[in-house]
Scaffold this motif. Structure first.
Motif, PDB file in Angstrom:
ATOM      1  N   ASP A  47      32.637  -8.530 -11.237  1.00  0.00           N
ATOM      2  CA  ASP A  47      32.053  -8.159  -9.956  1.00  0.00           C
ATOM      3  C   ASP A  47      30.703  -8.847  -9.777  1.00  0.00           C
ATOM      4  O   ASP A  47      30.294  -9.685 -10.602  1.00  0.00           O
ATOM      5  CB  ASP A  47      31.934  -6.645  -9.831  1.00  0.00           C
ATOM      6  N   GLY A  48      30.021  -8.508  -8.694  1.00  0.00           N
ATOM      7  CA  GLY A  48      28.755  -9.157  -8.395  1.00  0.00           C
ATOM      8  C   GLY A  48      27.676  -8.899  -9.412  1.00  0.00           C
ATOM      9  O   GLY A  48      26.689  -9.652  -9.489  1.00  0.00           O
ATOM     10  N   ARG A  49      27.830  -7.861 -10.210  1.00  0.00           N
ATOM     11  CA  ARG A  49      26.846  -7.534 -11.235  1.00  0.00           C
ATOM     12  C   ARG A  49      27.267  -8.039 -12.612  1.00  0.00           C
ATOM     13  O   ARG A  49      26.624  -7.735 -13.614  1.00  0.00           O
ATOM     14  CB  ARG A  49      26.636  -6.016 -11.285  1.00  0.00           C
ATOM     15  N   ARG A  60      30.095  -7.306 -14.171  1.00  0.00           N
ATOM     16  CA  ARG A  60      30.856  -6.329 -14.927  1.00  0.00           C
ATOM     17  C   ARG A  60      32.342  -6.681 -14.888  1.00  0.00           C
ATOM     18  O   ARG A  60      32.859  -7.156 -13.880  1.00  0.00           O
ATOM     19  CB  ARG A  60      30.641  -4.924 -14.358  1.00  0.00           C
ATOM     20  N   ARG A  61      33.034  -6.419 -16.001  1.00  0.00           N
ATOM     21  CA  ARG A  61      34.463  -6.676 -16.080  1.00  0.00           C
ATOM     22  C   ARG A  61      35.220  -5.623 -15.273  1.00  0.00           C
ATOM     23  O   ARG A  61      35.024  -4.424 -15.430  1.00  0.00           O
ATOM     24  CB  ARG A  61      34.917  -6.624 -17.536  1.00  0.00           C
ATOM     25  N   GLN A  62      36.106  -6.083 -14.395  1.00  0.00           N
ATOM     26  CA  GLN A  62      36.898  -5.189 -13.555  1.00  0.00           C
ATOM     27  C   GLN A  62      38.374  -5.295 -13.904  1.00  0.00           C
ATOM     28  O   GLN A  62      38.852  -6.362 -14.300  1.00  0.00           O
ATOM     29  CB  GLN A  62      36.736  -5.543 -12.070  1.00  0.00           C
ATOM     30  N   VAL A  90      34.836  -1.300 -14.812  1.00  0.00           N
ATOM     31  CA  VAL A  90      35.272  -0.839 -13.488  1.00  0.00           C
ATOM     32  C   VAL A  90      36.796  -0.844 -13.456  1.00  0.00           C
ATOM     33  O   VAL A  90      37.425  -1.860 -13.779  1.00  0.00           O
ATOM     34  CB  VAL A  90      34.716  -1.731 -12.357  1.00  0.00           C
ATOM     35  N   VAL A 111      41.620  -4.517 -11.603  1.00  0.00           N
ATOM     36  CA  VAL A 111      41.973  -4.192 -10.217  1.00  0.00           C
ATOM     37  C   VAL A 111      43.487  -4.265 -10.079  1.00  0.00           C
ATOM     38  O   VAL A 111      44.093  -5.328 -10.284  1.00  0.00           O
ATOM     39  CB  VAL A 111      41.284  -5.156  -9.230  1.00  0.00           C
TER      40      VAL A 111
END
Length: 647
Positions: A31-33, A35-37, A60, A39
């Motif tokens: 993500d924009g920060r 962090r591993r997502q 996330v 989805v």
């Protein structure tokens, strides 16, 4: 290859990082920060949730599905190997329950969203172990009850949404332990009542939303208990009076749209530093003196009420700092608007739509130099004063849609061209008469490069026929239905006197009218003449219709009066024998002599018809008034509207 060669020469060992695991039905971006997502959005997932294939460093997790292909999942203690999770969203997945200890050990979990599922109940062990939880969304479920103290294991919770559930009431101490709660959403629950003691455990609550909760009244003690409340949303309830907001000393926004409030009393909004007040779609018919005395108002919505007049003393200082004002949908007169609107010298946004205005005076905007958006759609305007635009040099958006414009005047188009700030002019929904005198200046303006950013600069009717950017000609007949932006000035016919009044009536042009006069038939699908008259000049048609009805009533009344005057006359003929007259009179002959044989009455010669008066009619019908001496009683042959009927 180059890297391998360099490694061989230098002797440095090169290692390539293997990508982290990712479930095959999901994707795992950053993500924009950073962090591993994980989805998963394709839908159709069924148990078990593919957490075993998730990377252990995932922070996330987002699991959702399209409405046409929902998931069918259940939750439980399945996240023990993913203690780095900070956000978990499992929506549109048919989850029936959260499950005890489902989030145990997720000490970094700050956001949990399980909305749009099938939850029917929650228990306190559902959230045990999620000590760091700050935001919890339980909206759009089927919750029918929330136990007391159910959130005591998440004391850091600042946002809680229970909106769009089936909660008939809130149990006492339901918010026990939520001393840090700032925002509470209860919208669309059939609560019916909000008791002030429910919020004794939320001393820091700043935003309360309970729209469509079936509320009929709000206690003053409720707002006194919420001393730090800043936003109160009570839209679409059944309130008939303004809530007593004087105790809410920090209230800045009050939303009361869609209630049944009929009037604003004196000092209704005095006390709190209100910046936003919305009262649209109520039943407001009057604003009493000093009703809006709060000078801190910046956003005021009075749209779609029943206000016929706004008293100047009702808005004495309440309009001084307004930046956003909507008065649309009220039966206000333009003379009253000229008095009220100029009081708001800081306006940025003004809505005067659906007011049935036939004209817009330039002095209405004489103190609106800061105005950026003006909406006068849905009126009956056929012209717009160019002077009004020069009084608003910072105007960016002008909405003239759904009015009665047949074209745009040259001075108005010149004002459009000269205003560098004007970005959008909405013109759809007008009965454009595509003749040179009406639309030639507008076509020349839209063809200029400076107008390329305007909504109607490009033709849109072919690709998006229902788009508000689409402009079509209503007339003349040969151009009716054509897209205005595709026409050239050379294609436009000249204006004629007959075409002017024909277009005003909503017909295509004078040629069309002449064709109708000469016997031309109108296609069944061609309803433009009828729609033109009924749609654009409904007031005129209604006025003519009322006049005709009134004339018919007068004719009927005159006929009844004339008939009554003639009913005083009736024609009689003398009977051939006295016996027939005696039979007609019966017991109403006013003869008081004792019963017995009577002397024969000599016959009288036949006379010509005699006219009797109403008084004589009453005597014949049984009145005690004696007939004049010497006059013979004759049986009537025809009696019209006699004063009293014969027995």
């Amino acid at each position: 290859m180059l890297v391998l060669c360099v490694a061989a020469v230098t002797g440095v060992v090169v290692t390539t990082a293997t990508p982290a695991m990712c479930p095959p039905v999901c994707f795992c971006p950053l993500d924009g920060r950073g962090r591993r997502q994980v989805v998963c959005t394709q839908g159709g997932l069924e148990d078990p949730l593919p957490v075993l294939d998730m990377p252990s460093d995932a922070e996330v997790l987002i699991v959702t599905a399209p409405r046409s292909r929902p998931n069918k999942l259940t939750l439980g203690p399945i996240f023990k190997g993913h203690q780095r999770l900070e956000e978990v969203e499992v929506t549109w997945s048919g989850v029936p329950a959260l499950g005890a200890h489902s989030f145990w050990g997720l000490r970094r979990l700050r956001y949990l969203n399980v909305s749009h599922n099938a939850l029917t109940a929650v228990i306190d062990t559902d959230f045990r172990g999620a000590d760091a939880l700050v935001k919890l969304d339980l909206s759009h479920n089927e919750l029918q009850s929330v136990p007391s103290a159910v959130f005591r294991h998440v004391p850091k919770l600042a946002f809680l949404s229970l909106a769009h559930n089936r909660l008939p009431e809130l149990n006492p101490r339901v918010f026990y332990g939520l001393t840090n709660l700032h925002t509470l959403h209860l919208t669309h629950n059939p609560l019916g009542l909000l008791l002030h003691n429910l919020f004794s455990d939320t001393p820091k609550l700043k935003e309360l939303r309970c729209a469509a909760c079936g509320l009929q009244a709000v206690s003053g003690k409720l707002l006194d208990a919420l001393s730090e409340l800043q936003v109160l949303d009570l839209r679409e309830n059944r309130l008939t009076e303004m809530p007593p907001v004087s105790g809410a000393r920090q209230l800045t926004a009050l939303h009361l749209d869609g209630n049944h409030i009929g009037k604003l009393m004196r000092g209704s909004v005095s006390g709190p530093p209100l910046a936003t007040l919305t009262l649209a779609n109520n039943r407001l018919a009057s604003l009493q003196s000093h009703a809006l005395v709060n000078s801190s108002l910046a956003h005021l919505d009075l749209g779609y009420n029943r206000l016929r007049r706004i008293r100047l003393d009702a808005v004495s200082d309440g309009f001084s700092k307004l930046r956003w004002l909507r008065l649309s949908g009220n039966p206000l007169q333009v003379e009253n608007l000229v008095q009220v609107v100029p009081r708001s010298r800081q306006l940025r946004h003004l809505e005067l739509g659906d007011l049935h205005l036939a004209r817009l005076p330039a002095e209405l905007l004489r103190h609106s130099r800061h105005l950026k958006t003006l909406n006068v759609s849905g009126n009956m305007l056929s012209s717009f004063p160019a002077a009004a635009l020069y009084a608003t040099p910072h105007l960016m958006t002008l909405d003239l849609s759904h009015n009665n414009f047949r074209g745009l005047e040259e001075d108005l188009v010149a004002a459009f061209t000269s205003m560098a700030s004007l970005e959008r002019v909405w013109l759809h929904g007008n009965p454009w008469q595509c003749r040179r005198c009406h639309v030639a200046p507008m076509l020349e303006w839209l063809a200029r490069p400076s107008a390329a950013g305007h909504p109607h600069a490009q033709a849109m009717c072919r690709t998006l026929p229902d788009s508000p950017r689409c402009l079509r000609c209503m007339g003349p007949h040969q151009l009716a239905g054509h897209e205005l932006q595709l026409l050239k000035v050379e294609q436009l016919p000249e204006c004629t006197g007959e075409a002017d009044w024909a277009g005003w009536l909503g017909y295509g042009d004078g040629e069309r009218i002449r064709g109708i006069r000469e016997g031309e038939t109108i296609d069944e699908g061609d309803s433009s003449p009828v729609l033109g008259v009924l749609g654009e000049h409904l007031g005129l048609v209604a006025g003519v219709g009322c006049g005709i009805v009134l004339a018919l009533l007068l004719v009927v009344a005159a006929a009844l009066l004339l008939a009554r005057r003639h009913s005083a006359l009736y024609y009689t003929h003398e009977p051939a024998h006295h016996d027939s007259a005696q039979k007609l009179m019966g017991r109403n002959n006013n003869d008081n002599s004792p019963p017995g044989p009577r002397a024969p009455t000599p016959r009288t010669p036949r006379h010509t018809p005699v006219i009797a008066t109403i008084e004589e009619t009453d005597s014949i019908a049984g009145s005690s008034v004696d007939l004049q001496a010497g006059r013979e009683l004759r049986a009537p042959r025809i009696v019209r509207l006699a004063a009293s009927p014969l027995p």
